[in-house]
Design a protein around this motif. Structure first.
Motif, PDB file in Angstrom:
ATOM      1  N   GLY A   1       2.718  -1.140  -7.169  1.00 58.45           N
ATOM      2  CA  GLY A   1       3.009  -1.710  -5.858  1.00 58.45           C
ATOM      3  C   GLY A   1       2.378  -3.077  -5.674  1.00 58.45           C
ATOM      4  O   GLY A   1       1.901  -3.390  -4.582  1.00 58.45           O
ATOM      5  N   MET A   2       2.390  -3.896  -6.719  1.00 54.76           N
ATOM      6  CA  MET A   2       1.700  -5.180  -6.681  1.00 54.76           C
ATOM      7  C   MET A   2       2.645  -6.341  -6.964  1.00 54.76           C
ATOM      8  O   MET A   2       3.540  -6.251  -7.786  1.00 54.76           O
ATOM      9  N   LEU A   3       2.374  -7.435  -6.281  1.00 53.26           N
ATOM     10  CA  LEU A   3       3.028  -8.717  -6.509  1.00 53.26           C
ATOM     11  C   LEU A   3       1.927  -9.722  -6.821  1.00 53.26           C
ATOM     12  O   LEU A   3       0.852  -9.680  -6.207  1.00 53.26           O
ATOM     13  N   TYR A   4       2.194 -10.634  -7.763  1.00 58.14           N
ATOM     14  CA  TYR A   4       1.182 -11.596  -8.177  1.00 58.14           C
ATOM     15  C   TYR A   4       1.733 -13.023  -8.141  1.00 58.14           C
ATOM     16  O   TYR A   4       2.935 -13.241  -8.262  1.00 58.14           O
ATOM     17  N   LEU A   5       0.816 -13.965  -8.033  1.00 53.92           N
ATOM     18  CA  LEU A   5       1.161 -15.372  -8.199  1.00 53.92           C
ATOM     19  C   LEU A   5       0.025 -16.028  -8.977  1.00 53.92           C
ATOM     20  O   LEU A   5      -1.073 -16.211  -8.444  1.00 53.92           O
TER      21      LEU A   5
ATOM     22  N   SER B   1       0.806  -1.217   0.000  1.00 56.30           N
ATOM     23  CA  SER B   1       0.000   0.000   0.000  1.00 56.30           C
ATOM     24  C   SER B   1       0.842   1.272   0.000  1.00 56.30           C
ATOM     25  O   SER B   1       0.421   2.301  -0.531  1.00 56.30           O
ATOM     26  N   LYS B   2       2.029   1.229   0.568  1.00 53.39           N
ATOM     27  CA  LYS B   2       2.881   2.411   0.618  1.00 53.39           C
ATOM     28  C   LYS B   2       3.925   2.408  -0.479  1.00 53.39           C
ATOM     29  O   LYS B   2       4.731   3.346  -0.561  1.00 53.39           O
ATOM     30  N   ARG B   3       3.919   1.355  -1.315  1.00 51.72           N
ATOM     31  CA  ARG B   3       4.846   1.242  -2.446  1.00 51.72           C
ATOM     32  C   ARG B   3       6.290   1.489  -2.003  1.00 51.72           C
ATOM     33  O   ARG B   3       7.027   2.242  -2.648  1.00 51.72           O
ATOM     34  N   THR B   4       6.670   0.839  -0.930  1.00 48.84           N
ATOM     35  CA  THR B   4       8.018   1.024  -0.407  1.00 48.84           C
ATOM     36  C   THR B   4       8.937  -0.129  -0.752  1.00 48.84           C
ATOM     37  O   THR B   4      10.095  -0.121  -0.369  1.00 48.84           O
ATOM     38  N   SER B   5       8.444  -1.159  -1.473  1.00 47.40           N
ATOM     39  CA  SER B   5       9.240  -2.346  -1.727  1.00 47.40           C
ATOM     40  C   SER B   5       9.705  -2.471  -3.164  1.00 47.40           C
ATOM     41  O   SER B   5      10.148  -3.547  -3.572  1.00 47.40           O
TER      42      SER B   5
END
Length: 120
Positions: free
Chosen positions: A76-80, A24-28
Protein backbone atom coordinates in the motif's frame (compact mmCIF):
# COMPACT_ATOMS: atom_id res chain seq x y z
CA UNK A 1 -8.88 6.11 1.46
CA UNK A 2 -6.41 7.45 4.01
CA UNK A 3 -3.06 8.68 2.75
CA UNK A 4 -0.04 9.62 4.84
CA UNK A 5 2.91 11.28 3.11
CA UNK A 6 6.37 11.35 4.67
CA UNK A 7 10.04 11.71 3.82
CA UNK A 8 10.32 15.43 3.29
CA UNK A 9 13.08 17.55 4.76
CA UNK A 10 15.77 20.12 4.11
CA UNK A 11 18.47 19.25 1.59
CA UNK A 12 21.13 21.14 -0.32
CA UNK A 13 20.87 21.59 -4.06
CA UNK A 14 22.07 18.46 -5.82
CA UNK A 15 20.94 16.22 -2.98
CA UNK A 16 18.31 13.50 -2.86
CA UNK A 17 15.17 12.65 -0.94
CA UNK A 18 12.72 9.79 -1.10
CA UNK A 19 9.08 10.53 -0.38
CA UNK A 20 6.67 7.84 0.72
CA UNK A 21 2.89 7.76 0.79
CA UNK A 22 1.14 5.10 2.83
CA UNK A 23 -2.37 4.00 1.95
CA UNK A 24 -3.20 2.66 5.38
CA UNK A 25 -6.33 0.79 4.27
CA UNK A 26 -4.74 -0.44 1.02
CA UNK A 27 -7.82 0.57 -0.93
CA UNK A 28 -6.03 2.22 -3.88
CA UNK A 29 -4.27 -0.76 -5.47
CA UNK A 30 -6.62 -0.58 -8.49
CA UNK A 31 -6.27 3.18 -8.89
CA UNK A 32 -3.73 5.46 -10.47
CA UNK A 33 -1.76 7.57 -8.00
CA UNK A 34 0.26 10.72 -8.31
CA UNK A 35 2.44 13.30 -6.62
CA UNK A 36 1.69 17.00 -6.72
CA UNK A 37 3.54 19.91 -5.16
CA UNK A 38 2.72 23.40 -4.05
CA UNK A 39 5.48 26.00 -4.00
CA UNK A 40 5.17 28.96 -1.63
CA UNK A 41 2.59 31.43 -2.91
CA UNK A 42 1.70 29.26 -5.90
CA UNK A 43 -0.98 26.80 -6.88
CA UNK A 44 -0.58 23.07 -6.51
CA UNK A 45 0.86 21.48 -9.65
CA UNK A 46 1.32 17.99 -11.04
CA UNK A 47 4.69 16.24 -10.60
CA UNK A 48 4.31 12.56 -11.54
CA UNK A 49 1.69 9.85 -11.93
CA UNK A 50 1.62 6.08 -12.13
CA UNK A 51 -1.08 3.66 -13.24
CA UNK A 52 -2.46 0.98 -10.95
CA UNK A 53 0.02 -1.64 -12.20
CA UNK A 54 2.98 0.68 -12.82
CA UNK A 55 2.91 0.19 -16.58
CA UNK A 56 2.04 3.78 -17.37
CA UNK A 57 4.07 6.62 -15.85
CA UNK A 58 4.33 10.28 -16.71
CA UNK A 59 6.20 13.28 -15.31
CA UNK A 60 6.13 17.02 -15.61
CA UNK A 61 8.97 18.06 -17.90
CA UNK A 62 10.95 19.83 -15.18
CA UNK A 63 11.54 16.59 -13.21
CA UNK A 64 12.15 14.12 -16.03
CA UNK A 65 15.44 12.33 -15.57
CA UNK A 66 15.67 13.41 -11.92
CA UNK A 67 12.56 11.99 -10.21
CA UNK A 68 11.23 8.44 -10.24
CA UNK A 69 7.72 7.45 -9.16
CA UNK A 70 7.01 3.89 -8.09
CA UNK A 71 4.52 1.90 -6.06
CA UNK A 72 4.26 -1.33 -4.11
CA UNK A 73 0.64 -2.41 -4.01
CA UNK A 74 1.40 -5.30 -1.67
CA UNK A 75 2.45 -2.74 0.93
CA UNK A 76 0.00 0.00 0.00
CA UNK A 77 2.88 2.37 -0.72
CA UNK A 78 3.65 5.05 -3.27
CA UNK A 79 7.15 6.51 -3.60
CA UNK A 80 8.91 9.43 -5.22
CA UNK A 81 12.69 9.23 -5.50
CA UNK A 82 14.03 12.73 -6.05
CA UNK A 83 17.62 13.20 -7.20
CA UNK A 84 19.59 16.26 -8.30
CA UNK A 85 17.23 18.46 -6.35
CA UNK A 86 17.06 22.15 -7.20
CA UNK A 87 15.79 25.12 -5.19
CA UNK A 88 12.74 25.35 -7.45
CA UNK A 89 11.71 21.87 -6.29
CA UNK A 90 10.90 23.40 -2.91
CA UNK A 91 7.30 23.01 -1.80
CA UNK A 92 4.78 20.86 -0.03
CA UNK A 93 4.44 17.51 -1.77
CA UNK A 94 1.08 15.74 -1.79
CA UNK A 95 0.15 12.22 -2.83
CA UNK A 96 -3.21 11.61 -4.43
CA UNK A 97 -5.42 8.78 -5.64
CA UNK A 98 -7.26 8.89 -8.95
CA UNK A 99 -10.74 7.55 -9.48
CA UNK A 100 -9.46 5.53 -12.44
CA UNK A 101 -6.75 2.93 -13.03
CA UNK A 102 -4.92 5.14 -15.53
CA UNK A 103 -3.77 8.68 -14.67
CA UNK A 104 -6.28 11.38 -15.55
CA UNK A 105 -7.79 14.56 -14.12
CA UNK A 106 -9.92 12.98 -11.37
CA UNK A 107 -7.76 12.93 -8.25
CA UNK A 108 -10.24 12.52 -5.45
CA UNK A 109 -8.24 11.58 -2.35
CA UNK A 110 -5.28 13.51 -0.99
CA UNK A 111 -2.65 13.07 1.69
CA UNK A 112 -1.72 15.81 4.13
CA UNK A 113 1.53 16.82 2.43
CA UNK A 114 5.20 16.73 3.34
CA UNK A 115 7.53 19.73 3.13
CA UNK A 116 10.58 19.63 0.87
CA UNK A 117 13.05 22.49 1.12
CA UNK A 118 16.07 22.69 -1.19
CA UNK A 119 18.70 25.24 -0.27
CA UNK A 120 21.08 26.74 -2.79
Amino acid sequence: VQLQASGGGVVQAGGSLRLSCADSKRTSSNNAMAWFRQAPGKERTFVAAISWNGNYINYVDSVKGRFTISRDNSKGMLYLQMNSLRPDDTGVYYCAVNLRAIPGPDYRYWGQGTQVTVSS
